[in-house]
Design a protein around this motif. Structure first.
Motif, PDB file in Angstrom:
ATOM      1  N   GLU A  32       7.360 -21.071 -29.536  1.00 44.16           N
ATOM      2  CA  GLU A  32       7.056 -20.570 -30.874  1.00 44.16           C
ATOM      3  C   GLU A  32       6.763 -21.749 -31.796  1.00 44.16           C
ATOM      4  O   GLU A  32       7.564 -22.677 -31.906  1.00 44.16           O
ATOM      5  CB  GLU A  32       8.220 -19.754 -31.420  1.00 44.16           C
ATOM      6  N   ILE A  33       5.607 -21.705 -32.469  1.00 44.68           N
ATOM      7  CA  ILE A  33       5.194 -22.760 -33.375  1.00 44.68           C
ATOM      8  C   ILE A  33       5.623 -22.435 -34.803  1.00 44.68           C
ATOM      9  O   ILE A  33       6.124 -23.294 -35.521  1.00 44.68           O
ATOM     10  CB  ILE A  33       3.668 -22.966 -33.303  1.00 44.68           C
ATOM     11  N   ASP A  34       5.434 -21.190 -35.196  1.00 46.35           N
ATOM     12  CA  ASP A  34       5.795 -20.782 -36.553  1.00 46.35           C
ATOM     13  C   ASP A  34       5.966 -19.263 -36.596  1.00 46.35           C
ATOM     14  O   ASP A  34       5.421 -18.544 -35.761  1.00 46.35           O
ATOM     15  CB  ASP A  34       4.713 -21.207 -37.541  1.00 46.35           C
ATOM     16  N   ARG A  35       6.734 -18.810 -37.595  1.00 44.30           N
ATOM     17  CA  ARG A  35       6.962 -17.380 -37.790  1.00 44.30           C
ATOM     18  C   ARG A  35       7.157 -17.152 -39.281  1.00 44.30           C
ATOM     19  O   ARG A  35       7.872 -17.910 -39.941  1.00 44.30           O
ATOM     20  CB  ARG A  35       8.210 -16.929 -37.042  1.00 44.30           C
ATOM     21  N   ALA A  36       6.515 -16.104 -39.804  1.00 46.80           N
ATOM     22  CA  ALA A  36       6.677 -15.775 -41.219  1.00 46.80           C
ATOM     23  C   ALA A  36       6.627 -14.266 -41.399  1.00 46.80           C
ATOM     24  O   ALA A  36       5.841 -13.569 -40.744  1.00 46.80           O
ATOM     25  CB  ALA A  36       5.573 -16.421 -42.050  1.00 46.80           C
ATOM     26  N   HIS A  37       7.461 -13.759 -42.291  1.00 47.85           N
ATOM     27  CA  HIS A  37       7.394 -12.346 -42.672  1.00 47.85           C
ATOM     28  C   HIS A  37       6.252 -12.228 -43.677  1.00 47.85           C
ATOM     29  O   HIS A  37       6.284 -12.876 -44.712  1.00 47.85           O
ATOM     30  CB  HIS A  37       8.709 -11.885 -43.292  1.00 47.85           C
ATOM     31  N   VAL A  38       5.230 -11.419 -43.362  1.00 47.58           N
ATOM     32  CA  VAL A  38       4.039 -11.368 -44.210  1.00 47.58           C
ATOM     33  C   VAL A  38       3.831 -10.034 -44.921  1.00 47.58           C
ATOM     34  O   VAL A  38       3.143  -9.978 -45.934  1.00 47.58           O
ATOM     35  CB  VAL A  38       2.762 -11.753 -43.426  1.00 47.58           C
ATOM     36  N   ILE A  39       4.420  -8.952 -44.382  1.00 51.30           N
ATOM     37  CA  ILE A  39       4.227  -7.641 -45.011  1.00 51.30           C
ATOM     38  C   ILE A  39       5.390  -6.732 -44.618  1.00 51.30           C
ATOM     39  O   ILE A  39       5.955  -6.865 -43.524  1.00 51.30           O
ATOM     40  CB  ILE A  39       2.861  -7.028 -44.621  1.00 51.30           C
TER      41      ILE A  39
END
Length: 79
Positions: A32-39
């Motif tokens: 995993e490189i990155d993770r973000a809550h977007v919606i």
């Protein structure tokens, strides 16, 4: 549940929790490189009572477009 789109050696994964994950996958494993809550999830999963995002993201011009039942957002993927 997730929608997976490959771009070169990276994968963009949009999951049913409203997260966008950037990862590498190979026979050696998942990185995993990155993770973000977007919606926020807004759709009730049929018969389960859990809120989900079930819309496949769209990619264009170094952007990702993500939507739920209430809004559509655009996120730049440019560095």
């Amino acid at each position: 549940t997730g929608f997976i789109v490959q771009n070169g050696d990276r994968y963009f994964i949009s999951n049913d929790k409203g997260e966008l994950i950037i990862a590498r996958m190979s026979p050696k494993g998942y990185e995993e490189i990155d993770r973000a809550h977007v919606i926020d999830p807004t759709n009730t999963m049929a018969g389960r009572g859990r809120l989900v995002v079930w819309m496949h993201p769209a990619f264009a011009n170094k952007n990702v477009y993500v939507r739920n039942d209430k809004e559509l957002i655009c996120i730049s993927l440019a560095k």
